[in-house]
Enzyme design. Structure first.
Site, PDB file in Angstrom:
ATOM      1  N   GLU A   1      16.037  33.913  47.015  1.00  0.00           N
ATOM      2  CA  GLU A   1      15.967  32.904  47.880  1.00  0.00           C
ATOM      3  C   GLU A   1      17.188  32.892  48.865  1.00  0.00           C
ATOM      4  O   GLU A   1      18.046  33.403  49.308  1.00  0.00           O
ATOM      5  CB  GLU A   1      15.725  31.472  47.542  1.00  0.00           C
ATOM      6  CG  GLU A   1      15.257  30.929  46.803  1.00  0.00           C
ATOM      7  CD  GLU A   1      14.031  29.756  46.105  1.00  0.00           C
ATOM      8  OE1 GLU A   1      15.460  28.892  45.853  1.00  0.00           O
ATOM      9  OE2 GLU A   1      13.021  29.276  45.528  1.00  0.00           O
TER      10      GLU A   1
ATOM     11  N   GLU B   1       8.140  39.179  42.723  1.00  0.00           N
ATOM     12  CA  GLU B   1       6.247  40.976  43.140  1.00  0.00           C
ATOM     13  C   GLU B   1       6.711  41.359  44.429  1.00  0.00           C
ATOM     14  O   GLU B   1       7.087  42.343  43.948  1.00  0.00           O
ATOM     15  CB  GLU B   1       5.180  39.560  43.302  1.00  0.00           C
ATOM     16  CG  GLU B   1       4.677  38.904  42.386  1.00  0.00           C
ATOM     17  CD  GLU B   1       5.129  37.236  42.795  1.00  0.00           C
ATOM     18  OE1 GLU B   1       5.914  36.928  43.123  1.00  0.00           O
ATOM     19  OE2 GLU B   1       4.161  37.016  42.085  1.00  0.00           O
TER      20      GLU B   1
ATOM     21  N   CYS C   1       1.803  34.535  45.193  1.00  0.00           N
ATOM     22  CA  CYS C   1       1.093  34.059  46.232  1.00  0.00           C
ATOM     23  C   CYS C   1       0.409  34.704  47.442  1.00  0.00           C
ATOM     24  O   CYS C   1       0.066  36.208  47.085  1.00  0.00           O
ATOM     25  CB  CYS C   1       2.716  33.524  47.400  1.00  0.00           C
ATOM     26  SG  CYS C   1       3.532  34.647  48.270  1.00  0.00           S
TER      27      CYS C   1
ATOM     28  N   CYS D   1       1.944  38.320  48.456  1.00  0.00           N
ATOM     29  CA  CYS D   1       2.586  39.341  47.597  1.00  0.00           C
ATOM     30  C   CYS D   1       0.882  40.103  47.523  1.00  0.00           C
ATOM     31  O   CYS D   1       1.228  40.975  46.873  1.00  0.00           O
ATOM     32  CB  CYS D   1       3.528  38.981  46.404  1.00  0.00           C
ATOM     33  SG  CYS D   1       5.051  38.078  46.348  1.00  0.00           S
TER      34      CYS D   1
HETATM   35  N1  THU Z   1       7.974  33.196  44.221  1.00  0.00           N
HETATM   36  C1  THU Z   1       7.434  33.843  43.430  1.00  0.00           C
HETATM   37  O1  THU Z   1       8.600  34.851  43.369  1.00  0.00           O
HETATM   38  N2  THU Z   1       6.451  34.825  43.695  1.00  0.00           N
HETATM   39  C2  THU Z   1       5.012  33.763  43.422  1.00  0.00           C
HETATM   40  O2  THU Z   1       4.645  34.592  42.828  1.00  0.00           O
HETATM   41  C3  THU Z   1       5.403  32.255  44.297  1.00  0.00           C
HETATM   42  C4  THU Z   1       6.391  32.094  44.109  1.00  0.00           C
HETATM   43  C5  THU Z   1       9.041  32.336  44.616  1.00  0.00           C
HETATM   44  C6  THU Z   1       9.114  32.360  45.931  1.00  0.00           C
HETATM   45  C7  THU Z   1      10.379  30.977  46.189  1.00  0.00           C
HETATM   46  O3  THU Z   1      11.225  31.514  45.984  1.00  0.00           O
HETATM   47  C8  THU Z   1       9.773  29.542  44.409  1.00  0.00           C
HETATM   48  O4  THU Z   1       9.151  30.422  44.334  1.00  0.00           O
HETATM   49  C9  THU Z   1       9.530  29.222  45.066  1.00  0.00           C
HETATM   50  O5  THU Z   1       8.094  29.605  46.062  1.00  0.00           O
END
Ligand code: THU
Length: 136
Positions: free
Chosen positions: A44, A55, A90, A93
């Site tokens: 982040e 991913e 998401c 991804c």
């Molecule tokens: N996030 C991922 O890394 N992968 C996913 O499949 C869903 C969401 C992360 C993004 C963000 O840093 C945190 O999870 C909350 O959305």
């Protein structure tokens, strides 16, 4: 067995996830056709939109290393790194997977543990998708 190994790689990698804002840590382990495994986690940023998902971290790491053919990805995650549910990739991804992976064959393994997981093909997760061949 190969799936268990992939899930273990994702779970072992989870504590490194950098998620000081959402506190939702995610980790992924990508299986390449040559048998190598690339891990990634979410990273982040204080400017929230600059965050990258687990991913994509794994996929971009592999692509930077010259890999282009992938068979499966294991994903796990949860609040403060505690896995309580299956973590689904998401939409962004899923689209990045679509660039390099065969929708009908690529497996997305959403895991709570090496024994407890749900698997779906990319095609199931991203039906009627847009990909490289649409621009050919
Ligand atoms: N996030 C991922 O890394 N992968 C996913 O499949 C869903 C969401 C992360 C993004 C963000 O840093 C945190 O999870 C909350 O959305």
């Amino acid at each position: 067995m190969e799936k268990e190994k992939l899930i273990r790689a994702a779970i072992d990698n989870l504590p490194g996830a950098y998620a000081p804002y959402s506190h939702f840590q995610v980790s992924a382990a990508l299986l390449c056709r040559d048998g190598s495994i690339y891990t990634g986690f979410n990273i982040e940023n204080a400017a929230y939109s600059a965050a990258v998902c687990a991913e994509r971290s794994a996929i971009f790491r592999a692509v930077c290393d010259g890999k282009r053919e992938f068979e499966a990805i294991a994903v796990c995650g949860g609040k403060d790194g505690v896995i309580t549910d299956y973590c689904a990739p998401c939409g962004v991804c899923r689209q990045v997977m679509r660039e390099f992976c065969s929708p009908a064959d690529f497996l997305v393994i959403m895991a709570k543990s090496p024994e407890d997981y749900v698997e779906m093909t990319l095609k199931e997760l991203l039906p009627r998708s847009f990909g490289p061949e649409n621009l050919a």
